[in-house]
Design an enzyme around this catalytic site. Structure first.
Site, PDB file in Angstrom:
ATOM      1  N   ASN A   1      -8.141   5.204  -0.597  1.00 42.98           N
ATOM      2  CA  ASN A   1      -7.651   3.896  -0.181  1.00 42.98           C
ATOM      3  C   ASN A   1      -6.996   3.202  -1.375  1.00 42.98           C
ATOM      4  O   ASN A   1      -7.629   3.043  -2.422  1.00 42.98           O
ATOM      5  CB  ASN A   1      -8.824   3.051   0.333  1.00 42.98           C
ATOM      6  CG  ASN A   1      -8.388   1.727   0.920  1.00 42.98           C
ATOM      7  OD1 ASN A   1      -7.289   1.247   0.686  1.00 42.98           O
ATOM      8  ND2 ASN A   1      -9.275   1.114   1.695  1.00 42.98           N
TER       9      ASN A   1
ATOM     10  N   HIS B   1      -2.589   0.853   7.765  1.00 42.38           N
ATOM     11  CA  HIS B   1      -2.755   0.856   6.310  1.00 42.38           C
ATOM     12  C   HIS B   1      -2.439   2.254   5.804  1.00 42.38           C
ATOM     13  O   HIS B   1      -2.837   3.254   6.414  1.00 42.38           O
ATOM     14  CB  HIS B   1      -4.199   0.478   5.964  1.00 42.38           C
ATOM     15  CG  HIS B   1      -4.489   0.376   4.495  1.00 42.38           C
ATOM     16  ND1 HIS B   1      -3.722  -0.362   3.630  1.00 42.38           N
ATOM     17  CD2 HIS B   1      -5.471   0.935   3.732  1.00 42.38           C
ATOM     18  CE1 HIS B   1      -4.226  -0.273   2.406  1.00 42.38           C
ATOM     19  NE2 HIS B   1      -5.277   0.524   2.454  1.00 42.38           N
TER      20      HIS B   1
ATOM     21  N   CYS C   1       0.823  -1.214   0.000  1.00 41.10           N
ATOM     22  CA  CYS C   1       0.000   0.000   0.000  1.00 41.10           C
ATOM     23  C   CYS C   1       0.857   1.263   0.000  1.00 41.10           C
ATOM     24  O   CYS C   1       0.476   2.283  -0.570  1.00 41.10           O
ATOM     25  CB  CYS C   1      -0.944   0.012   1.191  1.00 41.10           C
ATOM     26  SG  CYS C   1      -0.117  -0.009   2.798  1.00 41.10           S
TER      27      CYS C   1
END
Length: 650
Positions: free
Chosen positions: A442, A422, A232
């Site tokens: 995201n 995250h 990520c």
């Protein structure tokens, strides 16, 4: 990865889900490193009903187990040509135009672009007009993971429910590598897809004679859906690059999208490493399941667009293998995508400076101690207030720099409806009337729980009434006040630090609180770090002469090659008084965690002559490691600063 993030699913892989793995994040260095999926029996046994060519495809379905020594076969060539000749289009530019673009393109403070592999030149590959296969990054289990004990290998074993986890033999039979055209061809009976490098948001390919303006505007943050690899931190950086068209055009060259280039299956991308840009070439073999599903990053909306999985493969080659992308920091991924410099902010510290709140989070407490030491117990000199932080983020957003955010506490993340541990991207920060808002994205491009909350829906409807667009599924709005309560850490990356920018008066007081408000001149030197048992600890000596009447604010950065464990260094400063020996006036420690590949030191010095040493701390280095040291100075002070580098001899 926390429980919240483990709920993410890969929507293009039927009956696929993610399992939770308990682990600890150390020094923020494993954000998103445990993202997994598990194939059920139906998925394993599912056989594609796509019409097959009469020519056998078995040889082209390259197995990981035997691909090391496999060569291209005539049988594969027949299929490739059968696919591509149906709609063959001429190249968008002449070979000469491609060569000029490849050689001459450069950013600020860069020399001519170097080849990542000395004998892999995209120009020569195109002149050969043969199907390309990368001899330096062959389709193999080794490019996925170097060990059965590595994080990605363990994740894949669980994902494919392998019984044999002692070697890669079973996993190799479940993963194969295919070219983009073959992957698309398998779904042609249903979707009539043709492999394309980039599509616009309507799924339309570039015209035959496209301009640079057309090209850079076809890329979109909504193309990108993070896959099963826990990268990520890297995907968020790539998402951010899609907004900065100047950098995008440099990192992902325009000639990649030409039809002839896609025929050859050769692509090139550019990465920054230790003061230089490198042109890196890959082929278009991508890892897929037996049902031809890509299981790393992809475009789920238009699955015949391949720029993002190809770019992810190029990054994997750049760092060594896919497994080395399994967990990391945004500051690191943005470094090799831009060569820029970052600022880390901690909302706990801004609340402390603004409202005298106690510092709660462990990372913020540790950083506050360092800041106190570096800025003579005047932390307000370096830490922005809540309002100043908003101005910094808004300026970065408008300048198309990179902003990321994260929350390490699962409890706080759950309360706001986001994923803990995250990395998120901040794609917009602005104000409408008295409403300060932040748009967050995201990397999975999935719906966060925050959007299911009634309070959120009311807030977005208010923004919409003021003219803002409705958010996409993978993004959400937050009021700035909620944003700084939700996320504990924010990283802002100055992607083009030598680029001139227009400042307002409010920004002039923030120069020591952000790298964004100075046009920097960068000086660079390279060298080697030595193993921990070596006698040499002083790495690099530099002599600095300042003649400006007022104290000079400078930034020193120390960058190492991409590695999992980064050795820390200290900057020692001595003042030269002429007759006497240099006087030690202090040492500076980086306000960073051990995982940062760029350690940043902020120094203010009055006029005078100085000798400085970068000195490596105790570390567990086994081999020598390349580094580059950089000095960032205000370009307006260039005539008042003299710098000389010397590699220390002991």
């Amino acid at each position: 990865m926390g429980n919240k993030c483990s709920k993410l699913e890969e929507s293009n892989m039927p009956q696929t889900q993610l399992k939770t793995v308990n682990y600890e994040i150390k020094n923020l260095n494993d954000l998103n490193s445990k993202n997994e999926f598990v194939l059920d029996e139906d998925e394993k046994s599912r056989v594609s009903s796509v019409r097959r060519s009469e020519v056998s495809r078995e040889i082209s379905n390259t197995s990981l187990a035997d691909s090391e020594n496999e060569t291209e076969t005539q049988e594969y060539h027949v299929i490739q040509i059968e696919i591509d000749r149906e709609e063959f289009s001429s190249d968008v530019s002449s070979d000469n135009d491609d060569e000029i673009e490849t050689v001459k393109s450069k950013l600020f403070n860069s020399t001519d672009i170097l080849l990542f592999n000395n004998n892999l030149d995209i120009r020569k590959i195109r002149r050969n007009k043969e199907f390309f296969r990368d001899p330096f990054f062959k389709p193999s289990i080794k490019v996925l993971s170097s060990s059965v004990n590595a994080e990605l290998a363990c994740s894949l074993f669980r994902s494919f429910q392998c019984k044999n986890t002692f070697d890669f033999s079973e996993l190799s039979s479940l993963i194969k590598w295919e070219r983009c055209a073959v992957i698309s061809y398998n779904n042609r009976s249903f979707l009539h897809l043709k492999n394309e490098f980039v599509l616009n948001e309507n799924g339309t390919p570039l015209p035959s004679n496209y301009s640079m303006y057309d090209y850079v505007n076809y890329f979109s943050i909504h193309d990108i859906f993070q896959g099963v690899l826990g990268d990520c931190f890297m995907i968020a950086a790539i998402m951010g690059i899609t907004y900065n068209k100047e950098l995008l055009a440099h990192v992902i060259p325009k000639d990649n999208a030409s039809r002839n280039n896609m025929q050859l299956g050769a692509y090139h991308f550019r990465f920054w490493k230790l003061g230089n840009w490198y042109d890196l070439v890959i082929d278009d073999y991508l890892p897929v399941t037996n049902s031809y599903d890509l299981f790393f990053t992809k475009n789920l909306t238009y699955q015949n667009e391949y720029w993002i999985p190809l770019f992810e493969k190029a990054v994997a080659k750049f760092v060594g293998c896919y497994d080395l992308l399994h967990g990391g920091l945004l500051a690191n991924s943005s470094l090799f995508l831009s060569g820029g410099i970052h600022d880390n902010y901690y909302t706990d510290l801004s609340f402390h400076i603004t409202e005298k709140r106690p510092i709660i989070t462990p990372n913020a407490r540790s950083i506050f101690k360092f800041i106190n030491e570096e800025f003579d117990n005047k932390p307000e000199t370096a830490i922005p207030t809540i309002n100043e932080l908003f101005e910094i983020l808004k300026f970065a957003s408008r300048r198309k720099d990179l902003i990321g955010c994260y929350q390490l506490s699962d409890n706080i993340a759950d309360a706001f409806g986001v994923y803990g541990k995250h990395q998120y991207l901040v794609s917009e920060v602005d104000q409408i009337k008295d409403i300060r808002y932040v748009k967050v994205h995201n990397p999975h491009n999935k719906l966060d729980d925050i959007k299911k909350k009634l309070t959120y829906q009311k807030f977005e409807s208010i923004l919409k009434s003021h003219g803002l667009w409705t958010s996409y599924p993978g993004e959400f709005f937050m009021s700035y006040e909620d944003f700084i309560k939700c996320f504990e850490g924010i990283t802002v990356v100055n992607l083009l630090p030598e680029k001139e920018q227009a400042l307002d008066s409010i920004h002039l007081g923030l120069i020591k609180k952000s790298t964004l408000f100075t046009r920097w001149k960068i000086r660079t030197s390279k060298g080697l770090l030595y193993p921990s048992n070596a006698s040499r600890k002083k790495i690099l000596k530099l002599k600095l002469k300042l003649t400006k009447s007022k104290p000079e604010y400078m930034i020193f950065s120390f960058c190492t090659a991409y590695m999992k464990t980064v050795p820390l260094v200290t900057l020692n400063i001595y003042r030269n008084d002429g007759v006497k020996a240099p006087k030690f006036i202090g040492n500076h420690h980086t306000i960073e965690f051990s995982g940062n590949h760029q350690q940043v030191f902020r120094v203010t010095l009055p006029a005078g002559e100085y000798t400085m040493f970068f000195e490596q701390n105790i570390n567990k280095l086994v081999n020598e490691v390349e580094y580059c040291a950089r000095i960032f100075t205000d370009i307006k002070s260039d005539n008042d600063i003299q710098v000389n580098f010397f590699e220390d001899q002991g």
